[in-house]
Each structure stands twice: as structure tokens, then as C-alpha cells.
Design an enzyme around this catalytic site. Structure first.
Site, PDB file in Angstrom:
ATOM      1  N   ASN A   1       0.845  -1.192   0.000  1.00 23.76           N
ATOM      2  CA  ASN A   1       0.000   0.000   0.000  1.00 23.76           C
ATOM      3  C   ASN A   1       0.883   1.246   0.000  1.00 23.76           C
ATOM      4  OD1 ASN A   1       0.611  -0.904   2.632  1.00 23.76           O
ATOM      5  ND2 ASN A   1      -1.099   0.191   3.542  1.00 23.76           N
TER       6      ASN A   1
ATOM      7  N   GLU B   1       0.377   5.251   0.623  1.00 22.08           N
ATOM      8  CA  GLU B   1      -0.589   6.258   1.089  1.00 22.08           C
ATOM      9  C   GLU B   1      -0.149   7.662   0.686  1.00 22.08           C
ATOM     10  OE1 GLU B   1      -1.131   5.457   5.270  1.00 22.08           O
ATOM     11  OE2 GLU B   1      -2.250   3.615   4.821  1.00 22.08           O
TER      12      GLU B   1
ATOM     13  N   GLU C   1      -2.902  -4.701  -3.272  1.00 25.66           N
ATOM     14  CA  GLU C   1      -3.369  -5.628  -4.319  1.00 25.66           C
ATOM     15  C   GLU C   1      -3.417  -4.942  -5.679  1.00 25.66           C
ATOM     16  OE1 GLU C   1      -4.676  -4.984  -1.357  1.00 25.66           O
ATOM     17  OE2 GLU C   1      -6.053  -6.549  -0.696  1.00 25.66           O
TER      18      GLU C   1
ATOM     19  N   CYS D   1     -10.108  -5.234  -0.034  1.00 31.32           N
ATOM     20  CA  CYS D   1     -11.253  -4.322   0.127  1.00 31.32           C
ATOM     21  C   CYS D   1     -12.171  -4.449  -1.092  1.00 31.32           C
ATOM     22  CB  CYS D   1     -10.762  -2.887   0.289  1.00 31.32           C
ATOM     23  SG  CYS D   1     -10.217  -2.137  -1.265  1.00 31.32           S
TER      24      CYS D   1
HETATM   25  N1  THU Z   1      -5.251  -1.636   2.311  1.00 28.99           N
HETATM   26  C1  THU Z   1      -4.644  -2.440   1.386  1.00 28.99           C
HETATM   27  O1  THU Z   1      -3.537  -2.174   0.939  1.00 28.99           O
HETATM   28  N2  THU Z   1      -5.322  -3.539   0.989  1.00 28.99           N
HETATM   29  C2  THU Z   1      -6.535  -3.913   1.458  1.00 28.99           C
HETATM   30  O2  THU Z   1      -7.088  -4.885   0.980  1.00 28.99           O
HETATM   31  C3  THU Z   1      -7.155  -3.180   2.554  1.00 28.99           C
HETATM   32  C4  THU Z   1      -6.563  -1.869   2.866  1.00 28.99           C
HETATM   33  C5  THU Z   1      -4.521  -0.454   2.767  1.00 28.99           C
HETATM   34  C6  THU Z   1      -5.086   0.875   2.354  1.00 28.99           C
HETATM   35  C7  THU Z   1      -4.546   1.784   3.417  1.00 28.99           C
HETATM   36  O3  THU Z   1      -3.242   2.163   3.043  1.00 28.99           O
HETATM   37  C8  THU Z   1      -4.444   0.903   4.655  1.00 28.99           C
HETATM   38  O4  THU Z   1      -4.511  -0.425   4.186  1.00 28.99           O
HETATM   39  C9  THU Z   1      -5.540   1.121   5.671  1.00 28.99           C
HETATM   40  O5  THU Z   1      -6.790   1.045   5.094  1.00 28.99           O
END
Ligand code: THU
Length: 145
Positions: free
Chosen positions: A53, A55, A66, A94
Site C-alpha cells: 500500500n 498512502e 493488491e 477491500c
Molecule cells: N489496504 C490495502 O492495501 N489492501 C486492502 O485490501 C485493505 C486496505 C490499505 C489501504 C490503506 O493504506 C491501509 O490499508 C488502511 O486502510
């Protein structure tokens, strides 16, 4: 005589994908949520692409692990996901990622969720199929797109 139910050995590629996702998790850029996620996809070619991830201070611009992994694969000319692994504490894709997975994964592609975080001693692995991710999903092939 009692029937022996021999447990199938886990395929080697699954362990490789799990390790790749866990390695990618270490690169997560998550100063806001402090929730690191790693992902790895194995494509039809057999190649593996990873993601974490990433941000942003403008929170809505953040992207999940993903989607980073899938977009990396697609941008290299790959089209179909054979297996995907996501590693995080209580890992599960998600809703937005599920729609993206449906776009690129075979319906029977293996989805591997690894409940894991960097200091964890144990991991819990859950398996499912891409076709089960999103009931009544918007399916481009059904929509004739
Ligand atoms: N996040 C993911 O990378 N994958 C998921 O399937 C769920 C959420 C990340 C997004 C954000 O950076 C952090 O997790 C918290 O939501």
C-alpha cells in the site's frame, strides 16, 4: 477400517507467493494508517509481481497493495491472475480491490489471505477463489463490454 484422509501438500508456488507478499509488506508506505499490507500475484506466465500500500497526505489518493501488484503486472503486458496473496493483520481485499481482481483474475484463481504483521510469530493462511469475492459483481464479460 477407517479411511485415511491424506492432507494434500501445499504447492511450492503458494509458499513462494506468500513469502513474496510478506517481503513486499516491508515496503508499505503507510505513515497515516500504520497498517502495512503486502500483495503478490502470479500471472498465467508464471511470473510474480508484488505490491504494497502507498498512502498519501491527501488520503483518497492512497492505493492498496493488491491494486499496485495487479497494475504492475498488467503494465508489463500480463493479463490474467492465476493466484493472489495478500499479507496483513487480518488480511482481506477491500471492495475496490475485489472489483479490480474480478477484471483480471480467472474465476478459479486462488486467493490467499495471510493474517500476518511484521512482528508476528505465527501466520494464518486462508484460501478462497476469485469467483467468490464479490457476489453480484459487475462482470464486464456478462455486460458485453
Ligand atoms: N489496504 C490495502 O492495501 N489492501 C486492502 O485490501 C485493505 C486496505 C490499505 C489501504 C490503506 O493504506 C491501509 O490499508 C488502511 O486502510
Amino acid at each position: 477400517m477407517a479411511k485415511k484422509t491424506a492432507k494434500k501438500a501445499a504447492p511450492a508456488w503458494r509458499d513462494k507467493l506468500i513469502e513474496a507478499a510478506k517481503r513486499a509488506q516491508k515496503n508499505a508506505y503507510c505513515p497515516y494508517s500504520r497498517y502495512p499490507v503486502g500483495a503478490a500475484v502470479m500471472m498465467d506466465s508464471g511470473r510474480v509481481y508484488t505490491g504494497c500500500n502507498v498512502e498519501n497526505a491527501s488520503f483518497g489518493l492512497s492505493i492498496c497493495a493488491e491494486r499496485v501488484a495487479i497494475f504492475k503486472a498488467v503494465s508489463q503486458g500480463e493479463k490474467k491472475v492465476k493466484a493472489l496473496c495478500v499479507a496483513a493483520k487480518s488480511a482481506k481485499p477491500c471492495g475496490a480491490c475485489r472489483q479490480v481482481i474480478i477484471e483480471f483474475a480467472h474465476k478459479d484463481a486462488e486467493m490467499i489471505y495471510v493474517d500476518w504483521f511484521p512482528m508476528a510469530k505465527k501466520q494464518k493462511v486462508t484460501l478462497t477463489k476469485a469467483g467468490k469475492l464479490l457476489p453480484q459483481a459487475f462482470d464486464p464479460s456478462e455486460a458485453g463490454l
